[in-house]
Scaffold this active site. Structure first.
Site, PDB file in Angstrom:
ATOM      1  N   ASN A 260       0.790  -1.245   0.000  1.00 35.65           N
ATOM      2  CA  ASN A 260       0.000   0.000   0.000  1.00 35.65           C
ATOM      3  C   ASN A 260       0.819   1.291   0.000  1.00 35.65           C
ATOM      4  OD1 ASN A 260       0.750  -0.515   2.657  1.00 35.65           O
ATOM      5  ND2 ASN A 260      -1.010   0.567   3.468  1.00 35.65           N
TER       6      ASN A 260
ATOM      7  N   LYS B 163      12.608  -7.361   0.482  1.00 37.02           N
ATOM      8  CA  LYS B 163      11.596  -8.080  -0.301  1.00 37.02           C
ATOM      9  C   LYS B 163      10.298  -7.284  -0.316  1.00 37.02           C
ATOM     10  CE  LYS B 163       8.211 -10.917   0.163  1.00 37.02           C
ATOM     11  NZ  LYS B 163       7.421 -10.507  -1.005  1.00 37.02           N
TER      12      LYS B 163
ATOM     13  N   GLY C  89       3.005  -5.268   7.345  1.00 40.01           N
ATOM     14  CA  GLY C  89       2.040  -6.064   6.595  1.00 40.01           C
ATOM     15  C   GLY C  89       0.932  -6.544   7.507  1.00 40.01           C
ATOM     16  N   SER C  90       0.338  -7.668   7.151  1.00 39.21           N
ATOM     17  CA  SER C  90      -0.836  -8.123   7.892  1.00 39.21           C
ATOM     18  C   SER C  90      -0.436  -8.756   9.225  1.00 39.21           C
ATOM     19  CB  SER C  90      -1.616  -9.121   7.044  1.00 39.21           C
ATOM     20  OG  SER C  90      -0.798 -10.228   6.786  1.00 39.21           O
TER      21      SER C  90
ATOM     22  N   GLY D 209       2.786 -11.152  10.320  1.00 42.44           N
ATOM     23  CA  GLY D 209       3.588 -10.628  11.433  1.00 42.44           C
ATOM     24  C   GLY D 209       3.752 -11.666  12.535  1.00 42.44           C
TER      25      GLY D 209
ATOM     26  N   GLU E 155       5.053  -3.955  12.049  1.00 43.65           N
ATOM     27  CA  GLU E 155       3.976  -2.963  11.943  1.00 43.65           C
ATOM     28  C   GLU E 155       2.830  -3.633  11.203  1.00 43.65           C
ATOM     29  OE1 GLU E 155       3.631  -0.300  13.450  1.00 43.65           O
ATOM     30  OE2 GLU E 155       5.675   0.037  14.137  1.00 43.65           O
TER      31      GLU E 155
ATOM     32  N   CYS F   7      -3.056   1.442   6.756  1.00 40.74           N
ATOM     33  CA  CYS F   7      -3.126   0.833   8.086  1.00 40.74           C
ATOM     34  C   CYS F   7      -3.651   1.845   9.096  1.00 40.74           C
ATOM     35  CB  CYS F   7      -1.755   0.336   8.498  1.00 40.74           C
ATOM     36  SG  CYS F   7      -0.505   1.608   8.364  1.00 40.74           S
TER      37      CYS F   7
ATOM     38  N   GLN G 147      -8.559  -8.280  -3.317  1.00 41.84           N
ATOM     39  CA  GLN G 147      -8.916  -7.294  -2.294  1.00 41.84           C
ATOM     40  C   GLN G 147     -10.345  -6.804  -2.505  1.00 41.84           C
ATOM     41  OE1 GLN G 147      -6.867  -6.232   0.428  1.00 41.84           O
ATOM     42  NE2 GLN G 147      -8.841  -5.393   1.075  1.00 41.84           N
TER      43      GLN G 147
ATOM     44  N   GLU H 233      -9.981  -5.653  10.383  1.00 42.48           N
ATOM     45  CA  GLU H 233      -9.453  -4.692   9.416  1.00 42.48           C
ATOM     46  C   GLU H 233      -9.925  -5.106   8.020  1.00 42.48           C
ATOM     47  OE1 GLU H 233      -5.306  -4.863   8.227  1.00 42.48           O
ATOM     48  OE2 GLU H 233      -5.173  -2.706   8.556  1.00 42.48           O
TER      49      GLU H 233
ATOM     50  N   GLU I  98       9.276   2.947  14.377  1.00 43.69           N
ATOM     51  CA  GLU I  98       9.959   3.280  13.133  1.00 43.69           C
ATOM     52  C   GLU I  98      10.038   4.791  13.016  1.00 43.69           C
ATOM     53  OE1 GLU I  98       9.800   0.398   9.864  1.00 43.69           O
ATOM     54  OE2 GLU I  98       7.652   0.456  10.185  1.00 43.69           O
TER      55      GLU I  98
HETATM   56  P1  NAD Z   1       0.875  -9.268   3.820  1.00 42.51           P
HETATM   57  O1  NAD Z   1       1.158  -9.665   5.242  1.00 42.51           O
HETATM   58  O2  NAD Z   1       0.075 -10.179   3.000  1.00 42.51           O
HETATM   59  O3  NAD Z   1       2.244  -9.065   3.040  1.00 42.51           O
HETATM   60  C1  NAD Z   1       3.255  -8.201   3.522  1.00 42.51           C
HETATM   61  C2  NAD Z   1       4.595  -8.724   3.037  1.00 42.51           C
HETATM   62  O4  NAD Z   1       4.863  -9.979   3.659  1.00 42.51           O
HETATM   63  C3  NAD Z   1       4.638  -8.970   1.529  1.00 42.51           C
HETATM   64  O5  NAD Z   1       5.904  -8.598   1.030  1.00 42.51           O
HETATM   65  C4  NAD Z   1       4.433 -10.465   1.435  1.00 42.51           C
HETATM   66  O6  NAD Z   1       4.944 -11.034   0.254  1.00 42.51           O
HETATM   67  C5  NAD Z   1       5.193 -10.933   2.667  1.00 42.51           C
HETATM   68  N1  NAD Z   1       4.831 -12.271   3.132  1.00 42.51           N
HETATM   69  C6  NAD Z   1       3.633 -12.895   3.017  1.00 42.51           C
HETATM   70  N2  NAD Z   1       3.713 -14.133   3.565  1.00 42.51           N
HETATM   71  C7  NAD Z   1       4.971 -14.263   4.054  1.00 42.51           C
HETATM   72  C8  NAD Z   1       5.662 -15.312   4.732  1.00 42.51           C
HETATM   73  N3  NAD Z   1       5.094 -16.491   5.031  1.00 42.51           N
HETATM   74  N4  NAD Z   1       6.938 -15.099   5.084  1.00 42.51           N
HETATM   75  C9  NAD Z   1       7.547 -13.925   4.817  1.00 42.51           C
HETATM   76  N5  NAD Z   1       6.963 -12.921   4.146  1.00 42.51           N
HETATM   77  C10 NAD Z   1       5.678 -13.081   3.777  1.00 42.51           C
HETATM   78  O7  NAD Z   1       0.267  -7.797   3.858  1.00 42.51           O
HETATM   79  P2  NAD Z   1      -0.231  -6.920   2.606  1.00 42.51           P
HETATM   80  O8  NAD Z   1      -1.532  -7.488   2.157  1.00 42.51           O
HETATM   81  O9  NAD Z   1       0.861  -6.754   1.630  1.00 42.51           O
HETATM   82  O10 NAD Z   1      -0.449  -5.511   3.293  1.00 42.51           O
HETATM   83  C11 NAD Z   1      -1.634  -5.152   3.927  1.00 42.51           C
HETATM   84  C12 NAD Z   1      -1.450  -5.184   5.428  1.00 42.51           C
HETATM   85  O11 NAD Z   1      -0.349  -4.353   5.776  1.00 42.51           O
HETATM   86  C13 NAD Z   1      -2.627  -4.627   6.178  1.00 42.51           C
HETATM   87  O12 NAD Z   1      -2.937  -5.466   7.261  1.00 42.51           O
HETATM   88  C14 NAD Z   1      -2.131  -3.277   6.688  1.00 42.51           C
HETATM   89  O13 NAD Z   1      -2.748  -2.817   7.844  1.00 42.51           O
HETATM   90  C15 NAD Z   1      -0.690  -3.567   6.906  1.00 42.51           C
HETATM   91  N6  NAD Z   1       0.078  -2.326   6.949  1.00 42.51           N
HETATM   92  C16 NAD Z   1       0.536  -1.907   8.166  1.00 42.51           C
HETATM   93  C17 NAD Z   1       1.245  -0.717   8.271  1.00 42.51           C
HETATM   94  C18 NAD Z   1       1.756  -0.257   9.600  1.00 42.51           C
HETATM   95  O14 NAD Z   1       2.691   0.533   9.633  1.00 42.51           O
HETATM   96  N7  NAD Z   1       1.203  -0.713  10.714  1.00 42.51           N
HETATM   97  C19 NAD Z   1       1.500   0.039   7.127  1.00 42.51           C
HETATM   98  C20 NAD Z   1       1.010  -0.408   5.902  1.00 42.51           C
HETATM   99  C21 NAD Z   1       0.302  -1.612   5.827  1.00 42.51           C
END
Ligand code: NAD
Length: 475
Positions: A146, A169, A221-222, A226, A243, A277, A324, A376, A455
């Protein structure tokens, strides 16, 4: 094909097309999807480079980061267009994001010259104590789709400024911005192996990284991913910074300036297609202003221009992809099934191009235990929860597993400052949208939204450096 960067060499992989969510007939380019082995090779390259880079002169780091900042700023229109094409946020939002990435590199170019420590007196006579910061080592950076250039920037820049080497990555949906950024860093003089790029899926490249020989991982990410990274990191006693998601509340009190509250909620809930997020997806409104607020916000939503991210006048771009969009539609259906009232929006929109367009949705009559108020959604969907008074609003705002941002619209100083103290979120806004934060101040949340040090800004050093305490007998 645009390749991965490993040990200073561009390395090919399986070509994967990058599709524009505003127009699926527009293929932005082909990008190399790497393998688990590429991730392992990149870690080895970063480890080899760390031997030298950790002792590099601050001025060398400063120069590389500064040069990167300057090129990003000079090319922000072109890169903004690229970003808007691959992610779908509007041209204005995307160009601003590239400008933000430039400012972040500029800030951390300065931080590279501010690597200070402390010298103090020991409890023992004749002994001096020095507390210094050293790089952590090889850091894995895993980012979401995003903010395809700002989030990588706010991880790569502090990592390098503090003398770490990185394996980056990006999310599979947004390789173009990531590739452009790494290309700039490479040409700005980052030595071979200091910055490695491995594009590809989370389940192979990402998994290989988190099981690899890294000293630290910074992830955005999600929550699900995490949690996986936290578990892998715990097994290895490795530092990690996570995050994750949010379900951010915006409280609107009876005494709020109605026009301002509507602007704040419109921006916070829907801009960037709600794919932030920090989006305020729970609007907690006291009963004296509720009906006027809902009517005015509904009217404002009806006037929003949803369309192609690059078209003049577009205010809300498409949803990032079909998956999505399907997920957003399922949440809209679930909201109705659980008894919330769909005031406006939620439906798919047809435009001249084949894209993933959805009218922003506003639900009223929601309770805080409904799925659309708990989970979310990460799309343009907001739930209004009606409450009696400030005390109930505060209780509902904090009744969530997340704690990233929160906000309040009020002219009452007592309630504003009480909310600032009692909100269980890492970031709080007063009469401002929950999304849209500065780059030089700490960013992060509480509860299920974040894990580890903050961060951004000077606080980034807490994650990207390791403290050493030295005792010197000067006698
Ligand atoms: P996601 O968790 O699907 O992916 C994030 C990253 O993790 C991608 O690069 C993905 O390829 C990688 N990934 C996925 N599975 C993995 C695994 N098993 N091992 C290692 N890496 C893996 O999230 P998304 O759909 O790309 O992003 C949306 C999410 O990100 C939402 O939940 C949003 O709230 C969150 N987000 C949080 C913040 C924050 O600062 N808190 C900022 C932006 C987005």
């Amino acid at each position: 094909m645009r390749s991965n960067l490993i040990a200073g060499e561009w390395v090919n992989g399986t070509a994967v097309p990058n599709i524009n969510p505003s127009d699926t007939s527009d293929v932005i380019g082909e990008f190399a999807s790497g393998t688990a082995q590429d991730a392992t090779d990149a870690i080895a390259a970063a480890r080899a480079a760390f031997d030298t880079w950790q002792f590099s002169a601050p001025l060398e780091r400063h120069a590389i980061l500064s040069k990167t900042a300057a090129e990003l700023m000079a090319r922000r229109d072109e890169l903004g267009e690229l970003l808007a094409r691959e992610e779908g946020k509007t041209r204005a939002e995307a160009t601003a994001e590239v400008g933000r990435a430039a400012q972040i590199f500029d800030f951390f170019a300065g931080e590279a010259l501010r690597l200070t420590g402390e010298v103090g007196a020991s409890t023992r006579p004749g002994v001096e104590v020095a507390v210094t910061r050293e790089p952590v080592g090889v850091v894995g950076l895993i980012t979401p789709w995003n903010f395809p250039i700002a989030i990588p920037a706010w991880k790569i820049a502090p990592a390098l400024a503090h003398g770490n080497t990185v394996v980056f990555k990006p999310a599979s949906l947004v390789p173009a911005s990531a590739h452009a950024l790494v290309d700039i860093l490479h040409r700005a003089g980052a030595p071979a192996g200091t910055v490695n790029l491995v594009m590809g899926p989370g389940r192979s490249v990402g998994q290989s990284l988190i099981e690899g020989d890294l000293d630290a991982i910074s992830f955005t990410g999600s929550t699900g991913t995490g949690a996986l990274i936290a578990a892998e990191s715990a097994k290895r006693m490795r530092r990690c910074q996570l995050e994750m998601g949010g379900k951010n509340p915006m409280v609107v009190l009876d005494d709020a300036d109605l026009d301002m509250a509507v602007r704040v909620c419109l921006d916070g809930a829907y801009f960037s297609t709600g794919q932030r997020c920090t989006a305020s997806s729970r609007l907690i409104v006291t009963e004296g202003i509720h009906d006027r607020f809902v009517a005015a916000l509904g009217e404002a939503i009806a006037g929003l221009n949803v369309g192609h991210a690059l078209h003049e006048g577009t205010q809300i771009g498409p949803v990032v992809d079909q998956g999505q969009l399907d997920s957003n539609l399922a949440y809209v259906a679930q909201g109705e099934a659980e008894g919330a009232m769909r005031q406006i929006g939620g439906e798919v929109l047809n435009r001249d191009t084949a894209g993933f367009f959805q009218r922003p949705a506003l639900f009223t009559g929601c309770t805080n235990d409904m799925t659309i108020a708990r989970e979310e959604i990460f799309g343009p969907v907001a739930a209004v929860i009606r409450v009696r008074d400030y005390d109930e609003a505060l209780h509902v705002a904090n009744d969530t597993p997340f704690g990233l941002t929160s906000g309040i619209c009020t002219r009452n100083l007592k309630h504003a400052s009480d909310f600032r103290r009692k909100s269980q979120a890492g970031m709080v806004t007063v009469n401002l949208p929950t999304a849209g934060v500065d780059f030089h101040t700490p960013f992060g949340g509480r509860k299920g939204s974040s894990f580890g040090p903050r961060e951004q800004g000077a606080y980034a050093r807490e994650f990207y450096s390791s403290i050493k305490t030295a005792y010197i007998n000067a006698g």
